[in-house]
Design a protein around this motif. Structure first.
Motif, PDB file in Angstrom:
ATOM      1  N   THR A  28       1.104  -1.673   0.264  1.00 45.48           N
ATOM      2  CA  THR A  28       0.286  -0.037  -0.055  1.00 45.48           C
ATOM      3  C   THR A  28       0.945   1.320  -0.341  1.00 45.48           C
ATOM      4  O   THR A  28      -0.083   2.228   0.869  1.00 45.48           O
ATOM      5  N   ASP A  62      -7.317   0.345  -3.201  1.00 46.27           N
ATOM      6  CA  ASP A  62      -6.244   0.711  -2.780  1.00 46.27           C
ATOM      7  C   ASP A  62      -5.204   0.700  -2.465  1.00 46.27           C
ATOM      8  O   ASP A  62      -4.534   1.232  -1.946  1.00 46.27           O
ATOM      9  N   ASP A  86      -5.734  -3.729  -6.867  1.00 48.62           N
ATOM     10  CA  ASP A  86      -6.839  -2.909  -7.670  1.00 48.62           C
ATOM     11  C   ASP A  86      -6.246  -2.817  -8.777  1.00 48.62           C
ATOM     12  O   ASP A  86      -4.694  -1.727  -9.156  1.00 48.62           O
ATOM     13  N   THR A 112      -5.394   1.581  -8.050  1.00 42.97           N
ATOM     14  CA  THR A 112      -5.117   2.033  -7.036  1.00 42.97           C
ATOM     15  C   THR A 112      -4.319   3.258  -7.873  1.00 42.97           C
ATOM     16  O   THR A 112      -3.405   3.562  -7.901  1.00 42.97           O
ATOM     17  N   GLU A 133      -9.921   1.497   3.272  1.00 41.46           N
ATOM     18  CA  GLU A 133      -9.197   2.357   2.239  1.00 41.46           C
ATOM     19  C   GLU A 133      -9.123   3.681   2.571  1.00 41.46           C
ATOM     20  O   GLU A 133      -9.546   3.965   3.425  1.00 41.46           O
TER      21      GLU A 133
END
Length: 323
Positions: free
Chosen positions: A15, A123, A127, A130, A249
């Motif tokens: 992330t 996210d 994704d 993203t 998210e």
């Protein structure tokens, strides 16, 4: 954007931008999409030439934004087909599907599969769009490349089996059918404009001009406007705005998109309660798409309309897979 990490049984989901870059699979240009999107933008730019302008064409574009964008994409692709937010008769489902195809946002199964994957990994690196990679990637970049993990076979098998069980929706996967509908509706707009002019006593030159004007405004300007509304929900609404719910998210409610995208911009509300047909949870969160579904309900075209299961101030929630 805040960094974080979610770990599953078989993969670690990144992330942060640095991790996203390291984990990124090899990509190659998607030339069909690049050419198609460029072509639509170039033709839409003809709207700046007075030859193609008329107030009727502008009104047709506005009406088309509602019919093809709000009904086709927001109501049908998103709240009906992806999230099962209401039920509808089969004949009306087919009509909405054709309207959605005319928006040139891919086939029903592909749109649904991509969006369901987005909800599952919102996210994070898996994704499809993203914003961890970049704003441009989330907005349109992901459409311009072939991603190995986004092959139709792979994502359909996991996310769109229910869509492909419908014979009519499955038939729209045929590229000749899909592209045929799109091109045919260009000629419908041109024929309507040219035909009306001739019936009204206009000349051939006037018919040509008005017909082309309706195509430029009613098809290309309208489609490009709808594209950027949809794309901005993926990009802007995951970066800027306020949050009613503490989801896992980065979704946001964006006031501008809440209005221009007919309620789709209340994106944090949507991620908190994906199945709800209503995205506007506060009195000022205008949701034209939901009102449209409610109107269909009055007309007998929609029933079992799913209302929000949560309300602002109700505490922390988790993002739920959109299945």
């Amino acid at each position: 954007m805040a960094a974080g990490r979610r770990t599953g049984a078989s993969m670690t989901i990144v992330t942060t931008a640095a991790e996203a870059t390291a984990a990124r699979p090899a990509l190659r240009p998607h030339w069909v999409n690049i050419v198609g999107i460029s072509f639509y933008h170039l033709v839409a730019a003809l709207a700046f030439f007075p030859y193609f302008f008329s107030w009727t064409a502008v009104i047709v574009a506005a009406a088309g934004t509602f019919v093809f964008g709000t009904i086709g994409i927001n109501v049908f692709y998103h709240r009906y087909l992806t999230h099962k937010g209401f039920q509808s008769p089969k004949w009306f489902e087919k009509w909405m599907a054709v309207m959605a195809i005319c928006s040139f946002q891919d086939t029903p199964a592909h749109w649904v599969a991509v969006h369901r994957r987005h909800h599952e990994y919102a996210d994070d690196e898996p994704d499809p769009h993203t914003p961890v990679r970049s704003f441009l990637w989330a907005h349109v970049g992901w459409i311009l490349v072939h991603s190995p993990d986004m092959s139709r076979y792979e994502i359909y098998a996991r996310y769109a089996k229910d869509v492909l069980r419908d014979p009519f929706l499955r038939s729209l996967e045929n590229q000749r059918v899909y592209l045929g509908i799109i091109v045919a509706h260009w000629f419908v707009f041109f024929g309507a404009g040219a035909g009306w002019t001739l019936i009204s006593g206009g000349t051939g030159a006037e018919a040509l001009q008005f017909g082309l004007g309706l195509v430029v405004w009613g098809v290309f300007v309208r489609t490009v406007f709808n594209w950027h509304n949809t794309w901005a929900v993926n990009s802007v609404s995951h970066m800027w705005g306020y949050r009613n719910y503490e989801t896992d998210e980065h979704s946001r409610n964006n006031v501008v998109l809440g209005l221009t995208a007919m309620g789709e911009g209340w994106h944090n509300n949507h991620h908190a309660d994906p199945r709800s047909a209503r995205h506007g949870h506060r009195p000022w969160e205008i949701d034209v798409t939901y009102w449209t579904i409610r109107l269909f309900g009055v007309m007998g075209l929609a029933w079992r309309i799913t209302e929000p299961m949560i309300s602002p101030g109700g505490g922390a929630v988790k993002t739920k897979p959109a299945q």
